[in-house]
Scaffold this active site. Structure first.
Site, mmCIF file in Angstrom:
data_model
loop_
_atom_site.group_PDB
_atom_site.id
_atom_site.type_symbol
_atom_site.label_atom_id
_atom_site.label_comp_id
_atom_site.label_asym_id
_atom_site.label_seq_id
_atom_site.Cartn_x
_atom_site.Cartn_y
_atom_site.Cartn_z
ATOM 1 N N CYS A 1 3.333 31.180 -31.241
ATOM 2 C CA CYS A 1 4.290 30.779 -30.274
ATOM 3 C C CYS A 1 4.600 31.843 -29.230
ATOM 4 O O CYS A 1 4.764 31.518 -28.083
ATOM 5 C CB CYS A 1 5.512 30.422 -31.097
ATOM 6 S SG CYS A 1 6.955 30.081 -30.299
ATOM 7 N N ARG B 1 12.460 31.459 -29.509
ATOM 8 C CA ARG B 1 11.525 30.357 -29.290
ATOM 9 C C ARG B 1 11.136 29.693 -30.601
ATOM 10 O O ARG B 1 10.486 28.659 -30.591
ATOM 11 C CB ARG B 1 10.290 30.868 -28.567
ATOM 12 C CG ARG B 1 10.601 31.433 -27.196
ATOM 13 C CD ARG B 1 9.354 31.937 -26.543
ATOM 14 N NE ARG B 1 8.453 30.850 -26.254
ATOM 15 C CZ ARG B 1 8.241 30.352 -25.044
ATOM 16 N NH1 ARG B 1 8.871 30.835 -24.031
ATOM 17 N NH2 ARG B 1 7.407 29.367 -24.863
ATOM 18 N N TRP C 1 4.059 30.261 -34.959
ATOM 19 C CA TRP C 1 4.669 29.020 -35.413
ATOM 20 C C TRP C 1 3.508 28.218 -35.966
ATOM 21 O O TRP C 1 2.625 27.807 -35.210
ATOM 22 C CB TRP C 1 5.297 28.310 -34.225
ATOM 23 C CG TRP C 1 6.318 27.292 -34.551
ATOM 24 C CD1 TRP C 1 7.362 27.406 -35.418
ATOM 25 C CD2 TRP C 1 6.423 25.992 -33.964
ATOM 26 N NE1 TRP C 1 8.112 26.269 -35.391
ATOM 27 C CE2 TRP C 1 7.560 25.385 -34.521
ATOM 28 C CE3 TRP C 1 5.685 25.284 -33.033
ATOM 29 C CZ2 TRP C 1 7.954 24.093 -34.178
ATOM 30 C CZ3 TRP C 1 6.083 24.015 -32.696
ATOM 31 C CH2 TRP C 1 7.201 23.426 -33.258
ATOM 32 N N ASN D 1 -1.870 31.852 -28.455
ATOM 33 C CA ASN D 1 -1.006 30.666 -28.444
ATOM 34 C C ASN D 1 -1.865 29.478 -28.046
ATOM 35 O O ASN D 1 -2.774 29.636 -27.241
ATOM 36 C CB ASN D 1 0.101 30.804 -27.401
ATOM 37 C CG ASN D 1 1.215 31.707 -27.878
ATOM 38 O OD1 ASN D 1 1.280 32.033 -29.062
ATOM 39 N ND2 ASN D 1 2.081 32.101 -26.971
ATOM 40 N N GLY D 2 -1.532 28.305 -28.548
ATOM 41 C CA GLY D 2 -2.323 27.123 -28.207
ATOM 42 C C GLY D 2 -3.054 26.613 -29.436
ATOM 43 O O GLY D 2 -2.772 27.038 -30.562
ATOM 44 N N GLU E 1 21.614 11.884 -26.187
ATOM 45 C CA GLU E 1 21.643 13.343 -26.062
ATOM 46 C C GLU E 1 22.592 13.949 -27.107
ATOM 47 O O GLU E 1 22.295 14.981 -27.705
ATOM 48 C CB GLU E 1 22.056 13.728 -24.633
ATOM 49 C CG GLU E 1 22.385 15.178 -24.401
ATOM 50 C CD GLU E 1 21.294 16.161 -24.812
ATOM 51 O OE1 GLU E 1 20.142 15.760 -25.028
ATOM 52 O OE2 GLU E 1 21.636 17.344 -24.959
ATOM 53 N N LYS F 1 21.434 16.687 -29.944
ATOM 54 C CA LYS F 1 22.028 18.021 -30.114
ATOM 55 C C LYS F 1 22.499 18.174 -31.551
ATOM 56 O O LYS F 1 22.297 19.198 -32.167
ATOM 57 C CB LYS F 1 23.245 18.217 -29.203
ATOM 58 C CG LYS F 1 23.113 18.634 -27.781
ATOM 59 C CD LYS F 1 22.567 19.950 -27.449
ATOM 60 C CE LYS F 1 21.078 19.860 -27.235
ATOM 61 N NZ LYS F 1 20.667 19.488 -25.904
ATOM 62 N N GLU G 1 19.571 18.455 -34.148
ATOM 63 C CA GLU G 1 18.667 19.602 -34.104
ATOM 64 C C GLU G 1 19.298 20.893 -34.599
ATOM 65 O O GLU G 1 18.595 21.747 -35.117
ATOM 66 C CB GLU G 1 18.011 19.781 -32.729
ATOM 67 C CG GLU G 1 18.908 20.161 -31.598
ATOM 68 C CD GLU G 1 18.156 20.208 -30.262
ATOM 69 O OE1 GLU G 1 16.942 20.456 -30.249
ATOM 70 O OE2 GLU G 1 18.805 20.008 -29.226
ATOM 71 N N HIS H 1 23.394 -6.054 -34.338
ATOM 72 C CA HIS H 1 22.034 -6.525 -34.599
ATOM 73 C C HIS H 1 21.356 -5.683 -35.664
ATOM 74 O O HIS H 1 20.134 -5.720 -35.800
ATOM 75 C CB HIS H 1 21.213 -6.508 -33.308
ATOM 76 C CG HIS H 1 21.782 -7.410 -32.249
ATOM 77 N ND1 HIS H 1 21.788 -8.781 -32.377
ATOM 78 C CD2 HIS H 1 22.409 -7.135 -31.076
ATOM 79 C CE1 HIS H 1 22.379 -9.313 -31.307
ATOM 80 N NE2 HIS H 1 22.773 -8.331 -30.520
ATOM 81 N N LYS I 1 11.430 26.790 -28.556
ATOM 82 C CA LYS I 1 12.107 26.599 -27.278
ATOM 83 C C LYS I 1 11.240 25.826 -26.301
ATOM 84 O O LYS I 1 11.708 24.932 -25.628
ATOM 85 C CB LYS I 1 12.507 27.948 -26.684
ATOM 86 C CG LYS I 1 13.189 27.850 -25.316
ATOM 87 C CD LYS I 1 14.501 27.082 -25.387
ATOM 88 C CE LYS I 1 15.226 26.989 -24.060
ATOM 89 N NZ LYS I 1 16.215 25.879 -24.078
HETATM 90 C C1 F6R Z 1 16.876 19.757 -26.990
HETATM 91 C C2 F6R Z 1 15.798 20.477 -26.372
HETATM 92 C C3 F6R Z 1 14.447 19.856 -26.282
HETATM 93 C C4 F6R Z 1 13.889 20.060 -24.876
HETATM 94 C C5 F6R Z 1 12.460 19.546 -24.779
HETATM 95 C C6 F6R Z 1 11.889 19.696 -23.383
HETATM 96 O O1 F6R Z 1 18.068 20.458 -26.990
HETATM 97 O O2 F6R Z 1 16.003 21.564 -25.919
HETATM 98 O O3 F6R Z 1 14.479 18.516 -26.615
HETATM 99 O O4 F6R Z 1 14.740 19.400 -23.981
HETATM 100 O O5 F6R Z 1 11.639 20.233 -25.688
HETATM 101 O O6 F6R Z 1 11.841 21.036 -22.987
HETATM 102 P P1 F6R Z 1 11.711 21.430 -21.479
HETATM 103 O O7 F6R Z 1 12.926 20.998 -20.767
HETATM 104 O O8 F6R Z 1 11.518 22.923 -21.471
HETATM 105 O O9 F6R Z 1 10.479 20.714 -20.944
#
Ligand code: F6R
Length: 607
Positions: free
Chosen positions: A2, A27, A71, A97-98, A481, A485, A488, A504, A602
């Site tokens: 990562c 991250r 990761w 990475n990748g 949303e 939050k 996670e 339903h 991240k």
């Molecule tokens: C949730 C969160 C993730 C990102 C998603 C997209 O709190 O942070 O769901 O929103 O991984 O990431 P970005 O915006 O960097 O493309």
């Protein structure tokens, strides 16, 4: 995957690499390691667990080195699978990475050559391929190894026979070179660099760079004669302190509190009160082109997708242009129809999310026009788009997105205003929205002031194994949303549902053990929403209602959190803020690592 760091210069590399890796911890990772070029050859220290647990052996001296936080993708998180990986002769060390898609075939091929693969990883093959190459230069060795690889990479390579350099290459995974005084840094994320330098160059896909203490040169990963030189050195306007949590116990908390200031930055210079519209310099759409937009399609992942749904509603309401949001990760797999008069919007905090990036590339390949709503300046998605609206949220370090999401919402509001004003939105309505936007930062502040009361509610919610988040129309993406939050960082099962869909199905699950967080703004649906609350209450489901002061909940037993009302179109973002605080305080109470939730990274730069 990562995080990658690298150093070449006059100082001891290991402490700098370890410090860089700690800056990438947010991250998400499960193991870490570093390699340095010592006088006696390459030395590696790596292990599963935290960066600070890495036990550097004595005599780990060297002024050139690479490091990695892993990761797990291929093989479990253990000491052997941690990066750096070495070639069989020990002369080469690689961090990557990748994902290498043809790793299995390459592993089999290397085994047939008698090479003993010690790890389960895809990355290890790269170290062997570099070592096996008979090319004269390290750059050509790396090129010939990469030529065998299918997949994505950001890679950094050390070789004992070329002790003055690190060779890095990029295809789909970010790599940044930091330019110092007689020293150079490499990292996959600015966070690891900004303490040392703010002069940086982003490597492009298909580029390879040779990094020495004296500087760097870039060339192609495939064509050794094609030198595309250091085209892109930029001076970042970043205060390194923004990458520090300071007195706050977590970045997420700091970033939640930063929202009023971040919102102000986002709006600064973009509101035109006289004509009731928005100025978006980077959009690159004149009035005629803006009028020609027949449809808007918003693409993002996770929270960026949910705020995209809020954005689609804003655009439909204000500009009366059909708009919808879709998960970028799904979009590109269904051979999407790309329409010339559709405006595509790619939404991303990091600008590196692979699914969003690949969706952008697919649209552009088919001739579509994409505008980016991106926070990280110069990131891959920002560079790939035809125009953009930068979010100006400042660095967002916590995995859970907060201030970037708020500014994404504002970006949609500005765009909706612009698209609306070249159509039927009146100046008066435009001004109404502008006044609402101007009130927002102070109102965000007002919501944040309710933190103590919200923390008490969070304490109760944290005890539930399972929760619902519900809302209708404008309120539904807010509920999505909120659930995102909550789940996670608290690891509780939180499910979002449209309030209208309760009967339903999910009503069957309502009980005293299953609380519901309901989004009930004062709008044309308030009565319908309150009727649904009665149904939950009748089944003894505990209720937390995020609402406005003038909403009458009647006899419903509920804990209410009132947010200030703005214009109805802009209310969703104010209704979202208490949900951030609920998630944060629930996770805090449960003792979780707020900034590094388990299993999450991240930015998701692999598929
Ligand atoms: C949730 C969160 C993730 C990102 C998603 C997209 O709190 O942070 O769901 O929103 O991984 O990431 P970005 O915006 O960097 O493309």
């Amino acid at each position: 995957m990562c995080g990658i760091v690298g150093y070449v210069g006059g100082q001891q590399a290991a402490p700098l690499l370890l410090e860089g890796l700690t800056r990438l911890e947010h991250r998400g990772y499960d193991s870490a390691g570093v390699a340095v070029l010592a006088a006696s050859g390459i030395k590696v220290a790596k292990q599963a667990g935290r960066v600070r647990a890495i036990d550097l052996p004595k005599r780990f001296a060297g002024k050139v080195g690479i490091g990695h936080t892993r990761w797990a993708t291929h093989g479990p998180a253990n000491d052997v699978n941690a990066h750096p990986h070495r070639s069989a002769d020990g002369k080469v060390a690689v961090v990557h990475n990748g994902i290498i898609d043809n790793a299995a075939a390459l592993r089999a091929e290397l085994s047939d050559l008698g090479i003993d693969l010690v790890s389960d990883t895809d990355t290890e093959v790269l170290a062997h391929l570099v070592a096996l190459s008979e090319a004269a230069s390290l750059e050509d060795k790396v090129r010939s190894a990469l030529a065998r690889i299918e997949g994505t990479y950001g890679v950094a390579v050390l070789h004992e026979d070329f002790p003055d350099r690190i060779v890095v290459a990029r295809n789909g995974s970010p790599l940044i070179i930091g330019v110092g005084e007689k020293e150079m840094h490499v990292a996959s994320d600015l966070a690891a660099l900004v303490r040392y330098t703010t002069t940086v160059a982003h490597l492009e896909d298909g580029q390879l760079a040779t990094v020495t203490a004296a500087g760097f040169t870039t060339s192609s990963t495939t064509d050794r004669t094609a030198t595309r030189l250091a085209n892109q050195i930029t001076e970042l306007d970043i205060d390194p302190a923004t990458y520090d949590a300071g007195e706050h116990e977590s970045f997420m908390y700091k970033e939640i509190l930063e929202q009023p200031a971040a919102a102000e930055r986002m709006l600064r210079g973009r509101l035109d009160e006289r004509f009731g519209t928005a100025h978006l310099g980077g959009l690159d759409l004149d009035a005629r082109e803006s009028r020609g937009v027949k449809r808007v399609k918003i693409l993002g992942c996770g929270s960026a997708y949910y705020v995209g749904q809020m954005g689609a509603a804003l655009i439909e309401e204000l500009a009366r242009v059909p708009a919808d949001a879709e998960a970028a990760s799904e979009f590109r797999y269904r051979n999407p129809i790309i329409e010339p008069d559709t405006l595509y919007l790619a939404v991303s905090q990091s600008g590196e999310t692979i699914d969003t990036l690949l969706a952008v590339q697919e649209i552009r390949r088919k001739g579509g026009r994409v505008v980016g709503l991106v926070n990280v300046v110069g990131s891959a998605i920002a560079r790939e788009c035809d125009g953009g609206i930068y979010l100006h949220a400042g660095p967002e370090v916590a995995v859970a997105s907060t201030k970037a999401l708020t500014n994404m919402f504002l970006g949609f509001a500005l765009l909706a205003l612009h698209l609306g004003r070249v159509r039927d939105l009146s100046v008066a309505d435009g001004r109404r929205l502008i006044a609402g936007l101007q009130r927002l930062p102070a109102q965000l502040e007002e919501v944040l002031k309710q933190e103590d009361a919200i923390a008490e509610v969070a304490a109760l919610l944290s005890e539930a194994e399972s929760l619902f988040f519900i809302g209708r129309v404008r309120g539904f993406p807010v509920a999505r949303e909120g659930a995102q939050k909550f789940k996670e960082i608290s690891y509780r099962h939180a499910e979002a549902y449209p309030t209208s869909e309760l009967k339903h199905g999910p009503l069957a699950l309502i009980s005293p053990e299953v609380p519901t967080v309901a989004i009930v703004p004062a709008d044309e649906l308030t009565d319908r929403n309150v009727a649904a609350l009665h149904e939950i209450d009748a089944r003894l489901g505990p209720l937390v209602v995020i609402t406005h002061a003038d909403v009458d909940l009647g006899e419903v037993r509920a804990t209410r959190i009132d947010v200030p009302a703005n214009e109805p179109e802009l209310d969703p973002i104010l209704l979202t803020i208490p949900l951030q605080l609920l998630a944060y305080h629930a996770a805090l109470r449960l003792g979780h690592d707020i900034d590094k939730p388990r299993n999450l990274a991240k930015s998701v730069t692999v598929e």
